[in-house]
Design a protein around this motif. Sequence first.
Motif, mmCIF file in Angstrom:
data_model
loop_
_atom_site.group_PDB
_atom_site.id
_atom_site.type_symbol
_atom_site.label_atom_id
_atom_site.label_comp_id
_atom_site.label_asym_id
_atom_site.label_seq_id
_atom_site.Cartn_x
_atom_site.Cartn_y
_atom_site.Cartn_z
ATOM 1 N N LEU A 35 0.822 -1.207 0.000
ATOM 2 C CA LEU A 35 0.000 0.000 0.000
ATOM 3 C C LEU A 35 0.859 1.260 0.000
ATOM 4 C CD1 LEU A 35 -2.782 -0.970 2.581
ATOM 5 C CD2 LEU A 35 -2.964 -0.965 0.084
ATOM 6 N N ASP A 36 1.838 1.302 0.884
ATOM 7 C CA ASP A 36 2.643 2.516 1.047
ATOM 8 C C ASP A 36 3.574 2.768 -0.136
ATOM 9 O OD1 ASP A 36 1.473 2.916 3.493
ATOM 10 O OD2 ASP A 36 3.122 2.040 4.653
ATOM 11 N N THR A 37 4.000 1.696 -0.803
ATOM 12 C CA THR A 37 4.970 1.836 -1.889
ATOM 13 C C THR A 37 4.306 1.992 -3.250
ATOM 14 O OG1 THR A 37 6.530 0.460 -0.657
ATOM 15 C CG2 THR A 37 6.987 0.796 -3.003
ATOM 16 N N ARG A 42 0.105 6.758 -5.535
ATOM 17 C CA ARG A 42 -0.469 7.013 -6.859
ATOM 18 C C ARG A 42 -1.997 7.132 -6.818
ATOM 19 N NH1 ARG A 42 2.618 5.653 -11.494
ATOM 20 N NH2 ARG A 42 4.797 5.236 -10.997
ATOM 21 N N GLU A 43 -2.573 7.040 -5.648
ATOM 22 C CA GLU A 43 -4.021 7.099 -5.505
ATOM 23 C C GLU A 43 -4.534 8.504 -5.796
ATOM 24 O OE1 GLU A 43 -7.077 5.242 -2.206
ATOM 25 O OE2 GLU A 43 -5.468 6.541 -1.477
ATOM 26 N N CYS A 46 -9.278 12.178 -4.957
ATOM 27 C CA CYS A 46 -10.699 11.920 -4.685
ATOM 28 C C CYS A 46 -10.933 10.477 -4.257
ATOM 29 C CB CYS A 46 -11.544 12.262 -5.916
ATOM 30 S SG CYS A 46 -11.568 14.035 -6.292
ATOM 31 N N LEU A 47 -10.128 9.540 -4.777
ATOM 32 C CA LEU A 47 -10.199 8.163 -4.303
ATOM 33 C C LEU A 47 -9.750 8.080 -2.850
ATOM 34 C CD1 LEU A 47 -8.849 6.028 -7.300
ATOM 35 C CD2 LEU A 47 -11.119 5.851 -6.258
ATOM 36 N N LYS A 48 -8.701 8.814 -2.521
ATOM 37 C CA LYS A 48 -8.221 8.822 -1.131
ATOM 38 C C LYS A 48 -9.295 9.371 -0.205
ATOM 39 C CE LYS A 48 -4.675 10.722 1.910
ATOM 40 N NZ LYS A 48 -3.487 11.612 2.031
ATOM 41 N N LEU A 96 -15.553 4.672 -8.819
ATOM 42 C CA LEU A 96 -14.712 5.826 -9.125
ATOM 43 C C LEU A 96 -13.396 5.386 -9.774
ATOM 44 C CD1 LEU A 96 -14.119 8.816 -9.092
ATOM 45 C CD2 LEU A 96 -13.481 8.635 -6.665
ATOM 46 N N SER A 97 -12.846 4.259 -9.322
ATOM 47 C CA SER A 97 -11.618 3.726 -9.949
ATOM 48 C C SER A 97 -11.850 3.452 -11.431
ATOM 49 C CB SER A 97 -11.176 2.442 -9.242
ATOM 50 O OG SER A 97 -10.850 2.669 -7.895
#
Length: 248
Positions: A35-37, A42-43, A46-48, A96-97
């Motif tokens: 997740l972190d890498t 790259r998220e 708005c997805l975040k 949304l993705s």
Amino acid sequence: MAINNGEEQQNQLIGDADLAHKTLLQSDALYQYILDTSVFPREHPCLKELREMTEKHPRNHMAIPGDEGQLISMLVKLINAKNTLEIGVYTGYSLLSTALALPSDGKVLALDKSREYYELGLPMIEKAGVAHKIDFRQGLALPLLDELLQDENNKGTFDFVFVDADKNNYLNYHVRMIDLVKVGGLIGYDNTLWSGSVAAPPDAPMMDFIRNLRGYVIEFNKHLAQDSRIEICQLSIADGITLCRRIK
């Protein structure tokens, strides 16, 4: 939760809702590394925002994780999808993705029995500038799919389909999906490893909702494995996602 022979794991409920993440990886640290890498940096903003809002919702277990959203986005782009369908929207992270990955003239038909959850995520969808790509229809999916199939012009027109709704109807969805997706098109079915319960003995300790639907998921997986109309690839990302490419 991973299934192994350790006494501690055997005594733990399969499908425990208090799990720190929705993945079958046995290492929390390894999943967090992914997740972190590769995911969060790259998220889309708005997805975040949508993910963080959904994490506070009482039914947040219904949302897909960020790495699965990243996979959906990649698949949509790889197959140059323009006409897509989603069954089971919740607050809309997968929706949304998909919408962000589609070209400006792309469309996603989104089906869900609840408009309330969809409207929780709608402000983020609108902020992302992709609301015009989405046709949300409220109602039970099977009648809506049957309505689509009544029009011959809808058959074989969808490039990509993502299904994440009631597991007891997966087989019923597939019967209809195979006529709606085009030859060469892709269908993704979520939760096909069902918290690892599909490989557990029937008497293994597990949450009631996992046990109640486990048989449907096992039956569905067997059906896909024997369906000559598709090529399949079952991935262990998140809670298991099976990709089906229609070949005839």
